[in-house]
Design a protein around this motif. Sequence first.
Motif, short mmCIF file in Angstrom:
data_model
loop_
_atom_site.label_atom_id
_atom_site.label_comp_id
_atom_site.label_asym_id
_atom_site.label_seq_id
_atom_site.Cartn_x
_atom_site.Cartn_y
_atom_site.Cartn_z
N LEU A 143 0.78 -1.29 0.12
CA LEU A 143 0.09 -0.10 0.18
C LEU A 143 0.77 1.22 0.18
CD1 LEU A 143 -2.72 -1.23 2.61
CD2 LEU A 143 -3.12 -0.91 0.50
N GLU A 144 0.76 2.13 -0.99
CA GLU A 144 1.41 3.40 -1.24
C GLU A 144 0.79 4.23 -2.08
OE1 GLU A 144 5.59 4.57 -3.14
OE2 GLU A 144 5.86 3.39 -1.36
N GLY A 145 0.36 5.32 -1.80
CA GLY A 145 -0.20 6.29 -2.77
C GLY A 145 -1.52 5.70 -3.04
N PRO A 146 -2.23 6.40 -4.17
CA PRO A 146 -3.40 5.75 -4.42
C PRO A 146 -3.37 4.27 -5.16
CG PRO A 146 -2.45 7.49 -6.30
CD PRO A 146 -1.76 7.57 -5.06
N GLY A 220 -8.51 2.00 5.49
CA GLY A 220 -7.70 3.28 6.13
C GLY A 220 -7.03 4.05 4.81
N HIS A 221 -6.27 2.93 4.02
CA HIS A 221 -5.43 3.66 3.19
C HIS A 221 -6.17 4.09 2.01
CE1 HIS A 221 -1.43 3.86 0.91
NE2 HIS A 221 -2.39 3.74 -0.14
N VAL A 222 -7.15 3.60 1.61
CA VAL A 222 -7.75 4.20 0.24
C VAL A 222 -8.74 5.55 0.65
CG1 VAL A 222 -8.20 1.86 -0.75
CG2 VAL A 222 -9.98 2.69 0.39
N ALA A 223 -9.00 5.63 2.03
CA ALA A 223 -9.88 6.68 2.44
C ALA A 223 -8.64 7.97 2.69
CB ALA A 223 -10.50 6.38 3.88
N ALA A 224 -7.64 7.50 2.95
CA ALA A 224 -6.64 8.52 3.23
C ALA A 224 -5.84 9.08 1.78
CB ALA A 224 -5.59 8.19 4.16
N GLU A 225 -5.50 7.98 0.86
CA GLU A 225 -4.85 8.22 -0.15
C GLU A 225 -5.54 7.93 -1.63
OE1 GLU A 225 -1.46 8.98 -0.06
OE2 GLU A 225 -1.17 8.88 2.47
N ALA A 281 -13.04 2.57 9.44
CA ALA A 281 -11.55 3.00 9.14
C ALA A 281 -11.64 4.23 8.13
CB ALA A 281 -10.69 1.85 8.42
N GLY A 282 -12.93 4.64 7.68
CA GLY A 282 -13.29 5.82 7.15
C GLY A 282 -13.53 5.77 5.74
N ALA A 283 -13.53 4.56 5.00
CA ALA A 283 -13.80 4.32 3.63
C ALA A 283 -15.47 4.33 3.23
CB ALA A 283 -13.34 3.12 3.23
N TYR A 345 -12.49 5.52 -1.54
CA TYR A 345 -12.32 7.01 -1.03
C TYR A 345 -13.73 7.54 -1.01
CZ TYR A 345 -10.43 12.00 -1.24
OH TYR A 345 -10.17 13.09 -1.11
N ARG A 346 -14.14 8.43 -0.28
CA ARG A 346 -15.53 8.84 -0.22
C ARG A 346 -15.83 9.69 -1.22
NH1 ARG A 346 -18.30 7.68 4.20
NH2 ARG A 346 -17.31 6.43 6.01
N ASN A 347 -14.96 10.49 -1.98
CA ASN A 347 -15.29 11.47 -2.94
C ASN A 347 -15.73 10.83 -4.18
OD1 ASN A 347 -15.50 13.46 -1.02
ND2 ASN A 347 -13.63 14.48 -1.54
N LEU A 348 -15.27 9.49 -4.57
CA LEU A 348 -15.53 8.89 -5.74
C LEU A 348 -17.10 8.94 -5.89
CD1 LEU A 348 -12.75 6.12 -5.57
CD2 LEU A 348 -12.95 7.99 -7.23
N PRO A 349 -17.54 8.69 -7.38
CA PRO A 349 -18.85 8.62 -7.82
C PRO A 349 -19.42 7.08 -7.65
CG PRO A 349 -17.46 8.63 -9.72
CD PRO A 349 -16.65 9.19 -8.58
N PRO A 350 -20.63 6.47 -7.63
CA PRO A 350 -20.93 5.35 -7.49
C PRO A 350 -20.11 4.64 -8.44
CG PRO A 350 -22.70 6.76 -7.64
CD PRO A 350 -21.67 7.65 -7.87
N LEU A 351 -19.79 3.10 -7.89
CA LEU A 351 -18.73 2.37 -8.71
C LEU A 351 -19.66 1.47 -9.79
CD1 LEU A 351 -16.46 1.30 -5.75
CD2 LEU A 351 -16.45 3.58 -7.29
N PRO A 352 -19.16 1.22 -10.92
CA PRO A 352 -19.57 -0.04 -11.60
C PRO A 352 -20.01 -1.17 -10.77
CG PRO A 352 -17.75 1.18 -12.71
CD PRO A 352 -17.69 1.58 -11.33
#
Length: 363
Positions: A143-146, A220-225, A281-283, A345-352
Motif C-alpha cells: 500500500l503506497e499512494g493511490p 484506511g489507506h484508500v480513505a486517506a490516499e 476505518a473511514g472508507a 475514497y469517499r469522494n468517488l462517484p458510484p462504482l460500476p
Amino acid sequence: MNALAAEIAGIIRADGPMPVSRYMALCLGHPRHGYYMTRDPFGQGGDFTTAPEISQMFGELIGLWAAHLWQAMGAPARLRLIELGPGRGTLMADMLRATRIVPGFREAISVHLVETSPALRQRQAAALAGADPVWHDDVASALEGPVILVANEFLDALPLDQFVMTAEGWRERLVGLEENGELAFGLAVGPETALRLAAPAGAVFEQPSVALDIVAQVAGHVAAEGGAALFIDYGSVRSGFGDTLQAMRKHSFVDPLSQPGEADLTVHVDFERMGQAALKAGAALHGPASQHDFLLALGLAQRAQALSLEADVSQRAAISAAFDRLTASGETGMGELFKVLALSYRNLPPLPGFDLHRLPDQG
C-alpha cells in the motif's frame, strides 16, 4: 500421520491445545509443509477452481472495472494495481489484457502482488511476463499512494478463531490430541469471559481477526490516499453463528484434521463485519452484491455474446457453460454464494457493478 500432523502433535504435547487460527496458519503457511507453500492447487488437476480459471470474462470485466475507476479518480499519472493472493496470475493477466483498450491506463499503473508462496510466485511470473510485477510478503508493504486493489478468494483463507456456547458460557474451540495421538477438536477448560453475545447452546461464533485487520488497513489507506478495493469471496451478507471451517482436496470436502497441509482450509466470509470494519476505518462502502448481480451489471452477458460470435460450436458451448457457472443461483451456486464488496475514497462517484452501471464493450 503425515509430517505436518506429527509436527503439530509435537507442538500440542509441548504447549497444549492450539487455537483454530494457529492450526489453520500452520496448515496453509508452514514453510516446508504448508498447503500454499508447496503446490499449485488450482484447476481440474488441483483441489479447487476459482472464477478466473473458469473464464477469461471474469478477469476482463474486473480489469475494465479498475480502468473505469482510474478514470473516475481523474486518471492519476501513477497508480498501484494490487492483487492479494493472485493464484496463478490468471486474473491479473486477464485484467491487463482487457485494459489495453483504455488510453493511458497501462502506462499509469504498476502491478503489485501480495503472495507468500514461492511455488505460486513462479506461476505468476510466467503469466505476467512483461508486466514487471513487484511481489510483497504482506499487505502493508504493497500500500503506497493511490491504489486499486483486488482480492478474489483471499479473505476465506485467512485464519480465524472459533468459540462454542456451552452451559458455562463461550469456550474457545481448540485443536488437541486424542488418547491415541490423533488430532481432535476440543474446548478450552475455562469460559471466554470477554465474549458477551447471546446465543443458544452449541452455537459457534467465529472471530476473523486477521481478515478484519486487513480490511481495516486497506480501507484506511484508500480513505486517506485515494482509490478503492474490491473483495470477492464466498460468505454471508449478514452476521450469524455457525462453524464454516472446511477442507477441500481434489474438489471434494474432507476432514479438516485428517491430512494437515494437504488440503485447502477455508471459512465463509462475514461481509457484514468486513463492511463495518471498512466504515470504521473511514472508507465508503459499496455492496455487498451477489456475484451474479455484479457481473451482469458489468456486462457479462454482452461479453459472452461478443465472444460467442467469433467462436466455433465447442467454444460457444464452453462460453455458455462458464457464464452459467459464474452466475448460478441457489445456495451452492457461485453467483449467489459469492459476494462482492468494494471500499473506496469517499469522494468517488458510484462504482460500476453496484449502481447497475455497465462498462464499455470490448468489441
